[in-house]
Design an enzyme around this catalytic site. Structure first.
Site, PDB file in Angstrom:
ATOM      1  N   HIS A 103      -3.794   2.190  -2.592  1.00 17.04           N
ATOM      2  CA  HIS A 103      -2.627   2.554  -2.530  1.00 17.04           C
ATOM      3  C   HIS A 103      -2.169   2.502  -4.021  1.00 17.04           C
ATOM      4  O   HIS A 103      -2.374   1.830  -4.974  1.00 17.04           O
ATOM      5  CB  HIS A 103      -1.782   1.324  -1.798  1.00 17.04           C
ATOM      6  CG  HIS A 103      -0.066   1.598  -1.741  1.00 17.04           C
ATOM      7  ND1 HIS A 103       0.556   1.376  -2.745  1.00 17.04           N
ATOM      8  CD2 HIS A 103       0.270   1.703  -0.443  1.00 17.04           C
ATOM      9  CE1 HIS A 103       1.933   1.812  -2.223  1.00 17.04           C
ATOM     10  NE2 HIS A 103       1.774   1.877  -0.780  1.00 17.04           N
ATOM     11  N   GLU A 120       0.659   9.991  -0.331  1.00 19.68           N
ATOM     12  CA  GLU A 120       1.765   9.283  -0.495  1.00 19.68           C
ATOM     13  C   GLU A 120       2.440   9.650  -1.971  1.00 19.68           C
ATOM     14  O   GLU A 120       1.710   8.949  -3.117  1.00 19.68           O
ATOM     15  CB  GLU A 120       1.592   7.754  -0.457  1.00 19.68           C
ATOM     16  CG  GLU A 120       1.289   7.195   0.784  1.00 19.68           C
ATOM     17  CD  GLU A 120       1.572   5.656   1.085  1.00 19.68           C
ATOM     18  OE1 GLU A 120       2.402   5.560   1.969  1.00 19.68           O
ATOM     19  OE2 GLU A 120       1.359   5.063   0.065  1.00 19.68           O
ATOM     20  N   GLY A 146       9.401   3.951  -1.698  1.00 19.99           N
ATOM     21  CA  GLY A 146      10.369   3.090  -1.531  1.00 19.99           C
ATOM     22  C   GLY A 146      11.528   3.568  -2.437  1.00 19.99           C
ATOM     23  O   GLY A 146      12.536   2.887  -2.565  1.00 19.99           O
TER      24      GLY A 146
HETATM   25  P1  PGA Z   1       7.928   3.436   1.564  1.00 21.57           P
HETATM   26  O1  PGA Z   1       6.426   2.712   1.319  1.00 21.57           O
HETATM   27  O2  PGA Z   1       8.031   3.530   3.161  1.00 21.57           O
HETATM   28  O3  PGA Z   1       8.913   2.101   1.566  1.00 21.57           O
HETATM   29  O4  PGA Z   1       8.242   4.536   0.926  1.00 21.57           O
HETATM   30  C1  PGA Z   1       5.415   3.352   1.862  1.00 21.57           C
HETATM   31  C2  PGA Z   1       4.024   2.959   1.184  1.00 21.57           C
HETATM   32  O5  PGA Z   1       4.249   2.624   0.175  1.00 21.57           O
HETATM   33  O6  PGA Z   1       3.042   2.715   2.013  1.00 21.57           O
END
Ligand code: PGA
Length: 225
Positions: free
Chosen positions: A102, A151, A157
């Site tokens: 991540h 991602e 976020g």
């Molecule tokens: P988010 O996070 O849905 O808050 O953007 C996704 C993640 O970090 O896996």
């Protein structure tokens, strides 16, 4: 198969975590369309709580079909004198999935490819399936990753999800294995997941913010179809 992964990150105390599960279980029992999707193997739900809550998460989900657990990280060491570490060997047979690579760990915890590759190896030895996160086409892909979650850092976020067409462009540049599921993560929510699903190119979502409340997470699943 479509995957809906709840990544709670470092949120919730133990009371809040139990409350999440109570609300989630009660609501899910009433959501017949989701239960049907779970039963006929169309979807999997994977809940990745903070590690201390793993074993009660397992208790809460045990009567539902096709709901599994995941950890948000794993040690790059196999086992031994590594105070505070939790290894894949320790969790073998106790957890189904692990999120690896991540961007929050790559950036804030300085995880490099060497560590990620050691984690991949430890997980594969422990038969724990990997949810490998990549920020773009430059992060290393691993054949042994069970699934790959794209991602983009700017979308995580932030409330600014990457547009489906742009996600597909990045997918084309990734050398995915045949049949390796491809997920999107980054401000995925009930208002936008169907747009990705409509492309038939995205096999599910890694969800942070919209998994913090069980109703939001259930809505996201409902609205995806
Ligand atoms: P988010 O996070 O849905 O808050 O953007 C996704 C993640 O970090 O896996």
């Amino acid at each position: 198969m479509n995957y809906f992964i709840a990544n709670w990150k470092a949120n919730k105390n133990v009371h809040e975590a139990i409350e999440w599960h109570r609300t989630f279980s009660e609501r899910l029992q009433r959501e017949h369309s989701i239960l049907e999707l779970l039963r006929n193997n169309s979807i999997e739900i994977i809940i990745c709580p903070p590690l201390p809550y793993l074993f009660f998460t397992k208790q809460f989900i045990k009567d539902f079909p096709n709901i599994y657990t995941g950890v948000q990280n794993i040690s790059s060491f196999t086992s031994g004198s590594f105070t505070g570490e939790v290894s894949a060997y320790m969790l073998k047979g106790s957890v189904n999935y692990a999120i690896i690579g991540h961007s929050e760990r790559r950036i804030k915890m300085n995880e490099d490819e060497e560590m990620i590759s050691a984690k991949m190896k430890a997980l594969s030895e422990a038969n724990i399936k990997t949810i490998l996160c990549v920020r773009d086409e430059n992060d290393t892909l691993y054949e042994s990753a069970f699934m790959v979650a794209f991602e983009p850092v700017s979308a995580i976020g932030s409330g600014h999800n990457f547009q489906p067409a742009d996600v597909i462009e990045v997918k084309k540049k990734l050398s995915l294995q045949p049949g390796q599921p491809f997920l999107y993560g980054g401000s995925a929510n009930a208002q936008n997941t169907q747009d990705y699903m409509n492309t038939n190119q995205v096999d599910g979502f890694l969800v942070g913010t919209a998994s913090q409340h069980p109703d939001d997470f259930i809505e996201l699943i409902l609205k995806s179809f």
